[in-house]
Design a protein around this motif. Structure first.
Motif, PDB file in Angstrom:
ATOM      1  N   UNK A 234       3.310  -8.700   5.727  1.00 17.39           N
ATOM      2  CA  UNK A 234       4.097  -7.822   4.861  1.00 17.39           C
ATOM      3  C   UNK A 234       5.469  -8.307   4.609  1.00 17.39           C
ATOM      4  N   UNK A 235       6.206  -8.690   5.879  1.00 12.34           N
ATOM      5  CA  UNK A 235       7.521  -9.250   5.899  1.00 12.34           C
ATOM      6  C   UNK A 235       7.620 -10.438   4.967  1.00 12.34           C
ATOM      7  N   UNK A 236       6.655 -11.539   5.082  1.00 17.43           N
ATOM      8  CA  UNK A 236       6.607 -12.764   4.425  1.00 17.43           C
ATOM      9  C   UNK A 236       6.828 -12.272   2.911  1.00 17.43           C
TER      10      UNK A 236
ATOM     11  N   UNK B  29      -6.393 -17.207  -2.615  1.00 13.17           N
ATOM     12  CA  UNK B  29      -7.411 -16.193  -2.555  1.00 13.17           C
ATOM     13  C   UNK B  29      -8.048 -16.155  -0.978  1.00 13.17           C
ATOM     14  N   UNK B  30      -8.056 -16.887  -0.352  1.00 12.71           N
ATOM     15  CA  UNK B  30      -8.607 -16.957   0.850  1.00 12.71           C
ATOM     16  C   UNK B  30      -7.492 -16.524   1.976  1.00 12.71           C
ATOM     17  N   UNK B  31      -7.951 -15.557   2.821  1.00 10.69           N
ATOM     18  CA  UNK B  31      -6.853 -14.819   3.707  1.00 10.69           C
ATOM     19  C   UNK B  31      -6.134 -15.534   4.692  1.00 10.69           C
TER      20      UNK B  31
ATOM     21  N   UNK C 288       2.024 -13.419  -7.853  1.00 12.37           N
ATOM     22  CA  UNK C 288       0.820 -12.764  -7.648  1.00 12.37           C
ATOM     23  C   UNK C 288       0.081 -12.618  -6.214  1.00 12.37           C
ATOM     24  N   UNK C 289       1.005 -11.879  -5.371  1.00 11.41           N
ATOM     25  CA  UNK C 289       0.497 -11.840  -3.991  1.00 11.41           C
ATOM     26  C   UNK C 289      -0.947 -11.285  -3.872  1.00 11.41           C
ATOM     27  N   UNK C 290      -1.713 -12.004  -2.861  1.00 11.56           N
ATOM     28  CA  UNK C 290      -3.067 -11.629  -2.662  1.00 11.56           C
ATOM     29  C   UNK C 290      -3.045 -10.745  -1.318  1.00 11.56           C
ATOM     30  N   UNK C 291      -3.146  -9.551  -1.486  1.00 12.89           N
ATOM     31  CA  UNK C 291      -3.113  -8.745  -0.334  1.00 12.89           C
ATOM     32  C   UNK C 291      -4.276  -8.515   0.485  1.00 12.89           C
ATOM     33  N   UNK C 292      -4.249  -8.871   1.630  1.00 11.42           N
ATOM     34  CA  UNK C 292      -5.363  -8.786   2.735  1.00 11.42           C
ATOM     35  C   UNK C 292      -5.107  -7.789   3.779  1.00 11.42           C
TER      36      UNK C 292
ATOM     37  N   UNK D 222       0.834  -1.187  -0.195  1.00 11.42           N
ATOM     38  CA  UNK D 222       0.046  -0.052  -0.009  1.00 11.42           C
ATOM     39  C   UNK D 222       0.922   1.365  -0.036  1.00 11.42           C
ATOM     40  N   UNK D 223       0.484   2.400  -0.212  1.00 16.06           N
ATOM     41  CA  UNK D 223       1.296   3.514  -0.224  1.00 16.06           C
ATOM     42  C   UNK D 223       1.489   4.080   1.177  1.00 16.06           C
TER      43      UNK D 223
END
Length: 344
Positions: free
Chosen positions: A229-231, A182-184, A314-318, A47-48
């Motif tokens: 995020x670290x991962x 896709x799942x958190x 293709x990280x899925x960001x939650x 994120x920004x």
């Protein structure tokens, strides 16, 4: 009041450090309009992270104004202060920060990052400019990048990761699968079936990844896990390392990142790392060249056995903070199902 040569150099140097290290593609640097700040930008990772900064050299009376201007900017996630290191400046800064920490305002003073510059710095001296540029590169990259933008990725995290023995590459493959799911949160049974290994092997590796800080758990154990995020940063760093090693040319930016993580590349260590990848021990992980060799060998094995691709993940960001409601109810239901499945 006209800006001194030192003031101009320090402001420009700080932004150049952030921009130059963004060439690693671990984050994006976007310069922002300066407005009332000496420098401003956005550091975009998952994120920004808006950053605003001020530089203090001669005008010590402006410390209080500088601090208030930065900390009262509600949009800024990071406030960088590059300041001349004098007793007077430190005293004034301490007094200014005390007003924020003791008051009832919501300025969030923990956002402030202070970078001290030797008081006798002369911007007209090329050797001193080089010295201070190196000092700022070290301080800014460690504090703002490693601690804030990269989720506090450390050399200890890397060594704890490569210390794994047994089935080589599984923990890296697990991290990729979880980060792109896709799942958190991911369940042990699903991960076991996806990778074709036992649930016991998955559970053991999840604990290792949790210890690295590369995963976060939901509930009381490692039953459900999601990437941090670290991962995600670690995975992208692995891809960068693998790509540049295969290309036979390592950029100055990657070498700097490796130094921050206490890693060194030596082709001679790769053979020994591959042969001992199923083992663990201080001599195999604490030596910088061996830590790098084991990580590269782990990547290679994970690619060959599980077909993972670290080049464009293709990280899925939650959201890290759970938004209770429908999503929370669904996760609770999943926990209940998991609990019933393992009940006698």
């Amino acid at each position: 009041m006209a800006e001194s040569a030192e003031h101009q150099f320090l402001s420009q140097c700080t932004t150049e450090v952030l921009e130059r290290l963004s060439r690693t593609n671990l984050y994006a640097y976007v310069e922002a309009e300066r407005r009332k700040f000496d420098f401003a930008c956005e550091l975009r990772r998952d994120w920004s992270r808006p950053l605003v900064g001020q530089t203090l050299w001669n005008h010590t009376a402006g410390v209080d104004k500088d601090v208030r201007t930065m900390l009262l900017d509600a949009q800024a996630d990071i406030c960088a202060y590059v300041a001349r290191d004098t007793i007077k400046t430190r005293r004034l800064l301490s007094e200014a920060l005390h007003d924020f920490t003791s008051g009832s305002n919501l300025a969030r003073p923990h956002r402030l990052r202070v970078f001290w510059i030797p008081e006798d710095f002369d911007a007209d001296d090329e050797s001193q400019r080089d010295l201070v540029a190196g000092l700022l590169t070290e301080q800014v990259s460690r504090d703002i990048l490693m601690n804030v933008v990269f989720g506090n990725l450390t050399a200890d995290d890397v060594r704890f990761f490569v210390r794994t023995s047994g089935l080589a590459g599984l923990h890296l493959a697990l991290l990729v699968v979880i980060s792109t799911a896709a799942e958190e949160f991911s369940r042990i049974r699903d991960l076991s079936e996806r990778l074709g290994v036992s649930q016991g092997a998955v559970r053991e590796r999840l604990i290792r990844l949790l210890g690295c800080g590369f995963l976060r758990q939901f509930g009381g154990g490692a039953t459900l896990a999601g990437a941090t995020l670290k991962g995600r940063v670690f995975l992208d760093f692995c891809g960068l390392l693998r790509r540049e090693i295969c290309a036979g040319e390592m950029s100055a930016e990657l070498l700097h990142m490796m130094r921050l993580l206490d890693m060194r590349y030596a082709p001679s260590a790769l053979t020994h790392a591959k042969e001992s990848l199923h083992l663990a021990g201080p001599l195999l992980t604490e030596v910088p060249e061996m830590a790098t060799g084991r990580l590269l060998s782990t990547i290679e094995v994970a690619e060959e056995r599980w077909g993972i691709d670290l080049q464009e993940i293709p990280h899925v960001i939650h959201k890290d903070d759970m938004n209770w409601g429908t999503a929370g109810d669904a996760l609770i239901q999943r926990l209940r199902e998991e609990s019933r499945r393992y009940s006698p």
